[in-house]
Design a protein around this motif. Structure first.
Motif, PDB file in Angstrom:
ATOM      1  N   UNK A 345       0.855  -1.077   0.086  1.00 22.52           N
ATOM      2  CA  UNK A 345       0.107   0.063  -0.065  1.00 22.52           C
ATOM      3  C   UNK A 345       0.873   1.257   0.087  1.00 22.52           C
ATOM      4  N   UNK A 346       0.325   2.284  -0.629  1.00 30.57           N
ATOM      5  CA  UNK A 346       0.993   3.648  -0.779  1.00 30.57           C
ATOM      6  C   UNK A 346       0.098   4.782  -0.522  1.00 30.57           C
ATOM      7  N   UNK A 347       0.669   5.955  -0.024  1.00 29.29           N
ATOM      8  CA  UNK A 347      -0.124   7.166   0.062  1.00 29.29           C
ATOM      9  C   UNK A 347       0.392   8.352  -0.542  1.00 29.29           C
ATOM     10  N   UNK A 348      -0.196   9.206  -1.376  1.00 29.49           N
ATOM     11  CA  UNK A 348       0.348  10.400  -1.901  1.00 29.49           C
ATOM     12  C   UNK A 348      -0.665  11.299  -1.503  1.00 29.49           C
ATOM     13  N   UNK A 349      -0.314  12.368  -0.822  1.00 28.17           N
ATOM     14  CA  UNK A 349      -0.951  13.581  -0.384  1.00 28.17           C
ATOM     15  C   UNK A 349      -0.030  14.963  -1.054  1.00 28.17           C
ATOM     16  N   UNK A 350      -1.016  15.853  -1.985  1.00 25.19           N
ATOM     17  CA  UNK A 350      -0.699  16.799  -2.442  1.00 25.19           C
ATOM     18  C   UNK A 350      -1.484  18.034  -2.290  1.00 25.19           C
ATOM     19  N   UNK A 351      -0.999  19.086  -1.967  1.00 24.10           N
ATOM     20  CA  UNK A 351      -1.865  20.079  -1.582  1.00 24.10           C
ATOM     21  C   UNK A 351      -2.744  20.362  -0.525  1.00 24.10           C
ATOM     22  N   UNK A 352      -2.226  19.178   0.745  1.00 26.08           N
ATOM     23  CA  UNK A 352      -2.841  19.176   1.840  1.00 26.08           C
ATOM     24  C   UNK A 352      -3.339  20.503   2.549  1.00 26.08           C
ATOM     25  N   UNK A 353      -2.392  21.541   2.414  1.00 26.77           N
ATOM     26  CA  UNK A 353      -2.326  22.728   3.133  1.00 26.77           C
ATOM     27  C   UNK A 353      -3.428  23.647   2.582  1.00 26.77           C
ATOM     28  N   UNK A 354      -3.862  23.320   1.186  1.00 29.13           N
ATOM     29  CA  UNK A 354      -4.835  24.189   0.649  1.00 29.13           C
ATOM     30  C   UNK A 354      -6.283  23.726   1.118  1.00 29.13           C
ATOM     31  N   UNK A 355      -6.535  22.802   1.591  1.00 29.87           N
ATOM     32  CA  UNK A 355      -8.160  22.237   1.940  1.00 29.87           C
ATOM     33  C   UNK A 355      -8.220  22.600   3.406  1.00 29.87           C
ATOM     34  N   UNK A 356      -9.770  22.689   3.505  1.00 32.02           N
ATOM     35  CA  UNK A 356     -10.402  23.123   4.659  1.00 32.02           C
ATOM     36  C   UNK A 356     -10.444  21.833   5.553  1.00 32.02           C
ATOM     37  N   UNK A 357     -10.370  22.032   6.927  1.00 23.15           N
ATOM     38  CA  UNK A 357     -10.294  20.629   7.939  1.00 23.15           C
ATOM     39  C   UNK A 357     -11.470  19.937   7.477  1.00 23.15           C
ATOM     40  N   UNK A 358     -12.631  20.534   7.388  1.00 19.12           N
ATOM     41  CA  UNK A 358     -13.887  19.452   7.333  1.00 19.12           C
ATOM     42  C   UNK A 358     -13.752  18.696   5.984  1.00 19.12           C
ATOM     43  N   UNK A 359     -12.983  19.281   5.042  1.00 18.85           N
ATOM     44  CA  UNK A 359     -12.943  18.515   3.655  1.00 18.85           C
ATOM     45  C   UNK A 359     -11.984  17.260   3.815  1.00 18.85           C
ATOM     46  N   UNK A 360     -10.875  17.731   4.979  1.00 24.21           N
ATOM     47  CA  UNK A 360     -10.053  16.647   5.071  1.00 24.21           C
ATOM     48  C   UNK A 360     -10.443  15.547   5.856  1.00 24.21           C
ATOM     49  N   UNK A 361     -11.384  15.892   6.957  1.00 30.58           N
ATOM     50  CA  UNK A 361     -12.006  14.810   7.451  1.00 30.58           C
ATOM     51  C   UNK A 361     -12.870  13.746   6.462  1.00 30.58           C
ATOM     52  N   UNK A 362     -13.527  14.563   5.727  1.00 33.57           N
ATOM     53  CA  UNK A 362     -14.332  13.778   4.846  1.00 33.57           C
ATOM     54  C   UNK A 362     -13.464  12.891   4.091  1.00 33.57           C
ATOM     55  N   UNK A 363     -12.397  13.416   3.581  1.00 42.01           N
ATOM     56  CA  UNK A 363     -11.482  12.684   2.812  1.00 42.01           C
ATOM     57  C   UNK A 363     -11.047  11.403   3.579  1.00 42.01           C
ATOM     58  N   UNK A 364     -10.750  11.612   4.658  1.00 43.05           N
ATOM     59  CA  UNK A 364     -10.245  10.479   5.373  1.00 43.05           C
ATOM     60  C   UNK A 364     -11.539   9.440   5.791  1.00 43.05           C
ATOM     61  N   UNK A 365     -12.639   9.859   5.987  1.00 45.76           N
ATOM     62  CA  UNK A 365     -13.834   9.038   6.082  1.00 45.76           C
ATOM     63  C   UNK A 365     -13.852   8.238   4.964  1.00 45.76           C
ATOM     64  N   UNK A 366     -13.980   8.736   3.795  1.00 46.29           N
ATOM     65  CA  UNK A 366     -14.292   8.082   2.412  1.00 46.29           C
ATOM     66  C   UNK A 366     -13.085   7.090   2.364  1.00 46.29           C
ATOM     67  N   UNK A 367     -11.748   7.534   2.542  1.00 51.95           N
ATOM     68  CA  UNK A 367     -10.617   6.764   2.364  1.00 51.95           C
ATOM     69  C   UNK A 367     -10.777   5.549   3.371  1.00 51.95           C
ATOM     70  N   UNK A 368     -11.271   5.687   4.517  1.00 51.35           N
ATOM     71  CA  UNK A 368     -11.137   4.648   5.541  1.00 51.35           C
ATOM     72  C   UNK A 368     -12.273   3.545   5.167  1.00 51.35           C
ATOM     73  N   UNK A 369     -13.335   3.844   4.764  1.00 56.01           N
ATOM     74  CA  UNK A 369     -14.113   2.906   4.202  1.00 56.01           C
ATOM     75  C   UNK A 369     -13.732   2.166   3.002  1.00 56.01           C
ATOM     76  N   UNK A 370     -13.074   2.714   1.823  1.00 58.77           N
ATOM     77  CA  UNK A 370     -12.610   2.137   0.669  1.00 58.77           C
ATOM     78  C   UNK A 370     -11.374   1.323   1.092  1.00 58.77           C
ATOM     79  N   UNK A 371     -10.459   1.794   1.827  1.00 52.07           N
ATOM     80  CA  UNK A 371      -9.549   0.782   2.171  1.00 52.07           C
ATOM     81  C   UNK A 371      -9.719  -0.410   2.990  1.00 52.07           C
TER      82      UNK A 371
END
Length: 451
Positions: A345-371
């Motif tokens: 498994x691998x992770x690549x994150x680009x532009x994390x500093x440009x996103x809002x915290x609530x959108x980061x939380x949404x990304x993690x929730x979706x990634x958690x279910x998919x992973x």
């Protein structure tokens, strides 16, 4: 989200209203035309029976060119009566009276009568006229300029409608045996009405229908609009309530996850860590027998492996930091169990500093279910989690090379464990898509505004 159905309803409603108005106008125009003709027919029948018949000289049925002078006085008297009582208005334009054998025996335009008598012309009665003469009733048709009697009426008038009926001659108050003998003979009565007059009357009748139709359609559209506004408000309230309940459920789930993660970290994790240190210390003690040292090393290794797995589980239950800057570390902890399952498994994150915290939380929730789905069900050898953000749009992709599945073969392809999160993504103005095929792996893609 609700504007599109409202717009579609309004467009369909306007088109439907336009169709109703056009259709009813066509029908109303036809009805108005029929009514205008019906009024002219009724007028013709009334004139024939109530006005002309009682005053008509019965002896005129014998009128010929050779005896025109003989009937001059009764003809003039009747013509004057007709002029005074019938032709001082615009309708009818002219009247004719024909005998059973098709001879013109009276015309309100005397020149037509004289020309017809001079030419010894007779009208060839058609079947409809013969039926009216025999049985009564009323008939109508457009004046034909090819007929001499119609040409005189239609010339320079823009067209005429000829309406005919019959009446029976009477002797009136006369006791003359000759007049008594001529009584009781059916004759054909014709009245010519200008097409323009009938058209004007048709327009008047049609105007009444037009406003009735417009008012009915307007009222229908008003009621439909009020109903739509009410339903839309109910739908918005229901949608807001559903979103509130969903967020409440997610918040409650997060709170419970935090509690479980905190309890495990403060108890089981600490105990396992202490046990691992203690076992390792005993194994390194010179006084510990050699045969026991190997067993203690194996126990220490097992404890450290279990501790690592438990920490990965804690990260899956609740990440240590769901802020945007902590997203890469949280995703790295999320894929840690993949190694135990034999998945690279691998992770690549680009532009994390440009996103809002609530959108980061949404990304993690979706990634958690998919992973989680990929590790448990895909049988994949590789798993890649990619996040890209440019300040405007945020994209997440979780791709595995596992067995995949056929979305058409399942009852609900959206039940891939992401149904609850799909509403959150849509409510955030984004999209969540699951693409898969047998033997071709699975891709979960989410796209949403970064802010």
């Amino acid at each position: 989200m609700l504007r599109s159905p409202v717009a579609v309803f309004l467009v369909v409603g306007i088109l439907t209203a336009a169709g109703i108005i056009v259709g009813t106008n066509i029908l109303a125009d036809r009805a108005a035309a029929d009514e205008a003709i019906a009024e002219a027919r009724a007028t013709t029948q009334l004139l024939a029976q109530s006005v002309v018949a009682p005053e008509f000289p019965a002896e005129l049925i014998h009128l010929r060119e050779k005896n025109l002078e003989r009937f001059g006085r009764p003809l003039d008297r009747f013509d004057q009566e007709v002029s005074d009582r019938l032709l001082n208005t615009d309708r009818p334009f002219r009247i004719n009276v024909w005998s059973e054998d098709g001879r013109l025996i009276y015309s309100s335009q005397l020149d037509v009568l004289q020309d017809t008598l001079a030419g010894h012309e007779r009208l060839e009665l058609d079947d409809a006229q013969r039926k009216v003469l025999a049985e009564g009733g009323v008939g109508s048709e457009i004046a034909d300029p090819s007929r001499p009697e119609d040409l005189a009426a239609a010339e320079g008038t823009g067209g005429m409608v000829r309406i005919y009926t019959r009446f029976v001659t009477t002797a009136g108050k006369s006791s003359d045996p000759a007049k008594q003998e001529d009584a009781g003979k059916p004759v054909l009565f014709e009245a010519y009405f200008p097409v323009a007059d009938l058209t004007d009357r048709q327009t008047q009748i049609f105007s009444s229908f037009r406003w009735i139709t417009a008012a009915a359609v307007g009222l229908l559209m008003l009621l439909a609009t009020v109903l739509l506004i009410g339903l839309t408000r109910q739908l918005r309230r229901a949608s807001a309530e559903r979103e509130r309940l969903l967020r409440s459920a997610i918040d409650a789930s997060d709170a419970e996850r935090r509690r479980i993660a905190r309890d495990l970290h403060d108890s089981v994790v600490q105990d396992l860590a202490g046990s691992a240190f203690a076992v390792s210390a005993i194994a390194r003690n010179p006084t510990t027998p050699e045969e026991s040292r190997e067993t203690l090393d194996d126990a220490g290794t097992s404890l450290r492996t279990s501790l690592k797995s438990l920490r990965s589980l804690l990260a899956e239950i609740h990440p240590p930091d769901l802020h945007a800057v902590g997203l890469p570390a949280a995703l790295s902890d999320l894929i840690a169990p993949a190694g135990t399952a034999g998945i690279q498994a691998s992770v690549s994150v680009e532009g994390a500093e440009t996103m809002a915290d609530d959108k980061a939380a949404l990304v993690w929730r979706v990634a958690q279910e998919a992973v989680r789905n990929a590790i448990r069900h895909s049988g994949a050898s590789t798993l890649a989690v990619t996040v890209n953000a440019d300040g405007r749009r945020l994209t997440l992709e979780v791709v595995d090379d596992g067995v995949g599945f056929d979305p058409a073969a399942v009852a609900d392809p959206h039940s891939y464990g992401l149904r609850g999160l799909r509403s959150l993504v849509v409510d955030s103005g984004g999209t969540l898509e699951v693409r898969s095929a047998p033997g071709e792996g699975t891709t979960v893609r989410m796209e949403v505004d970064a802010q």
